[in-house]
Write a protein that holds these residues in place. Structure first.
Motif, PDB file in Angstrom:
ATOM      1  N   GLY A   1      37.316  48.209  60.722  1.00 28.97           N
ATOM      2  CA  GLY A   1      37.072  47.572  59.375  1.00 28.97           C
ATOM      3  C   GLY A   1      37.950  46.419  59.133  1.00 28.97           C
ATOM      4  O   GLY A   1      38.786  46.126  60.156  1.00 28.97           O
ATOM      5  N   ALA A   2      37.593  45.463  58.303  1.00 31.20           N
ATOM      6  CA  ALA A   2      38.140  44.234  58.021  1.00 31.20           C
ATOM      7  C   ALA A   2      38.448  44.104  56.607  1.00 31.20           C
ATOM      8  O   ALA A   2      37.678  44.532  55.850  1.00 31.20           O
ATOM      9  N   VAL A   3      39.632  43.202  56.276  1.00 26.64           N
ATOM     10  CA  VAL A   3      39.744  42.776  55.026  1.00 26.64           C
ATOM     11  C   VAL A   3      40.003  41.124  55.140  1.00 26.64           C
ATOM     12  O   VAL A   3      40.811  40.621  56.109  1.00 26.64           O
ATOM     13  N   VAL A   4      39.250  40.628  54.220  1.00 27.20           N
ATOM     14  CA  VAL A   4      39.137  39.216  54.258  1.00 27.20           C
ATOM     15  C   VAL A   4      39.242  38.601  52.959  1.00 27.20           C
ATOM     16  O   VAL A   4      39.372  39.449  51.927  1.00 27.20           O
ATOM     17  N   MET A   5      39.892  37.460  52.738  1.00 29.01           N
ATOM     18  CA  MET A   5      40.369  36.732  51.351  1.00 29.01           C
ATOM     19  C   MET A   5      39.138  36.432  50.651  1.00 29.01           C
ATOM     20  O   MET A   5      38.349  35.601  51.386  1.00 29.01           O
ATOM     21  N   ARG A   6      38.917  36.738  49.422  1.00 31.41           N
ATOM     22  CA  ARG A   6      38.123  36.207  48.614  1.00 31.41           C
ATOM     23  C   ARG A   6      38.676  35.540  47.457  1.00 31.41           C
ATOM     24  O   ARG A   6      39.537  36.408  46.758  1.00 31.41           O
ATOM     25  N   ARG A   7      38.133  34.806  46.613  1.00 33.26           N
ATOM     26  CA  ARG A   7      38.734  34.335  45.397  1.00 33.26           C
ATOM     27  C   ARG A   7      37.531  34.929  44.243  1.00 33.26           C
ATOM     28  O   ARG A   7      36.385  34.703  44.555  1.00 33.26           O
ATOM     29  N   VAL A   8      38.145  35.672  43.384  1.00 32.60           N
ATOM     30  CA  VAL A   8      37.382  36.315  42.572  1.00 32.60           C
ATOM     31  C   VAL A   8      37.998  36.158  40.909  1.00 32.60           C
ATOM     32  O   VAL A   8      39.266  36.153  40.814  1.00 32.60           O
ATOM     33  N   ARG A   9      37.070  35.630  40.043  1.00 29.24           N
ATOM     34  CA  ARG A   9      37.453  35.446  38.749  1.00 29.24           C
ATOM     35  C   ARG A   9      37.618  36.829  37.923  1.00 29.24           C
ATOM     36  O   ARG A   9      36.610  37.422  37.798  1.00 29.24           O
ATOM     37  N   TYR A  10      38.871  37.236  37.579  1.00 27.07           N
ATOM     38  CA  TYR A  10      39.014  38.623  37.176  1.00 27.07           C
ATOM     39  C   TYR A  10      39.804  38.048  35.643  1.00 27.07           C
ATOM     40  O   TYR A  10      40.929  37.655  35.945  1.00 27.07           O
ATOM     41  N   ARG A  11      39.246  38.551  34.565  1.00 30.76           N
ATOM     42  CA  ARG A  11      40.132  38.496  33.163  1.00 30.76           C
ATOM     43  C   ARG A  11      40.484  37.055  33.102  1.00 30.76           C
ATOM     44  O   ARG A  11      41.373  36.964  32.455  1.00 30.76           O
ATOM     45  N   GLY A  12      39.559  35.856  33.142  1.00 27.41           N
ATOM     46  CA  GLY A  12      39.931  34.700  33.066  1.00 27.41           C
ATOM     47  C   GLY A  12      40.743  34.001  34.174  1.00 27.41           C
ATOM     48  O   GLY A  12      40.988  32.587  33.985  1.00 27.41           O
TER      49      GLY A  12
END
Length: 175
Positions: A59-70
């Motif tokens: 498994g891997a975890v990569v960084m994503r930019r996510v807009r959450y609550r503004g």
């Protein structure tokens, strides 16, 4: 049989390890794991679980930019979770996820992933929650709703799950 768990950034994996991971993913997803899916799996932290026969889980975890609550937040996006067929349902997926969750907890605002029906059981048993709000992506032409992903995206740890999530754009399957 002895089980080993290794955590490494993509840059620290050998060519042989990368080949073994790609072969595991190709087999686990029945040939429905393309080059863009592979590209999405790279560039982050990998968990490799090995047994006496070789690579048993990944498994891997990569960084994503996510807009959450503004706000745009760093989100640990889980990719490429797979377990070798003959050792499935033996706890290897849980071991992979436990390490990935530790990375998410230490480095990101929260974790997210898009689950298959089979995978959803593992994630939900570990406390991942189905996102109840809209799923979107910021595409080249602005924000695009991803209705087909709604009901498949899971988040961890608990965050308010009834607002909108807007993910950064990427080629291939956005999520």
């Amino acid at each position: 049989m002895a089980i080993t768990v290794r955590t490494a950034h993509t840059a620290d994996l050998t060519p042989a390890e990368l080949r073994a991971v790609r072969e595991l993913l190709d087999d686990s997803f029945d040939g429905d794991f393309g080059d863009e899916d592979w590209d999405h799996t790279l560039g982050g932290v990998h968990v490799l679980v090995s047994d006496g026969r070789g690579l048993a889980g990944h498994g891997a975890v990569v960084m994503r930019r996510v807009r959450y609550r503004g706000r745009w937040v760093r989100t640990g996006y889980v990719e490429g979770v797979a377990v070798r067929r003959e050792v499935r349902r033996a706890g290897i997926g849980g071991r992979v996820m436990a390490v990935l969750e530790g990375v998410v907890a230490r480095a990101y605002a929260f974790g997210a992933l898009s689950a298959t029906e089979d995978g959803a059981r593992l994630y939900e048993a570990r406390g991942w929650r189905v996102w109840g709000g809209r799923i979107c992506a910021l595409g080249p032409d602005g924000v695009v709703r991803l209705r087909e992903e709604e009901g498949a995206v899971h988040v961890w740890p608990a965050v308010e799950v009834d607002t909108e999530l807007v993910f950064d754009w990427r080629d291939g399957d956005v999520l």
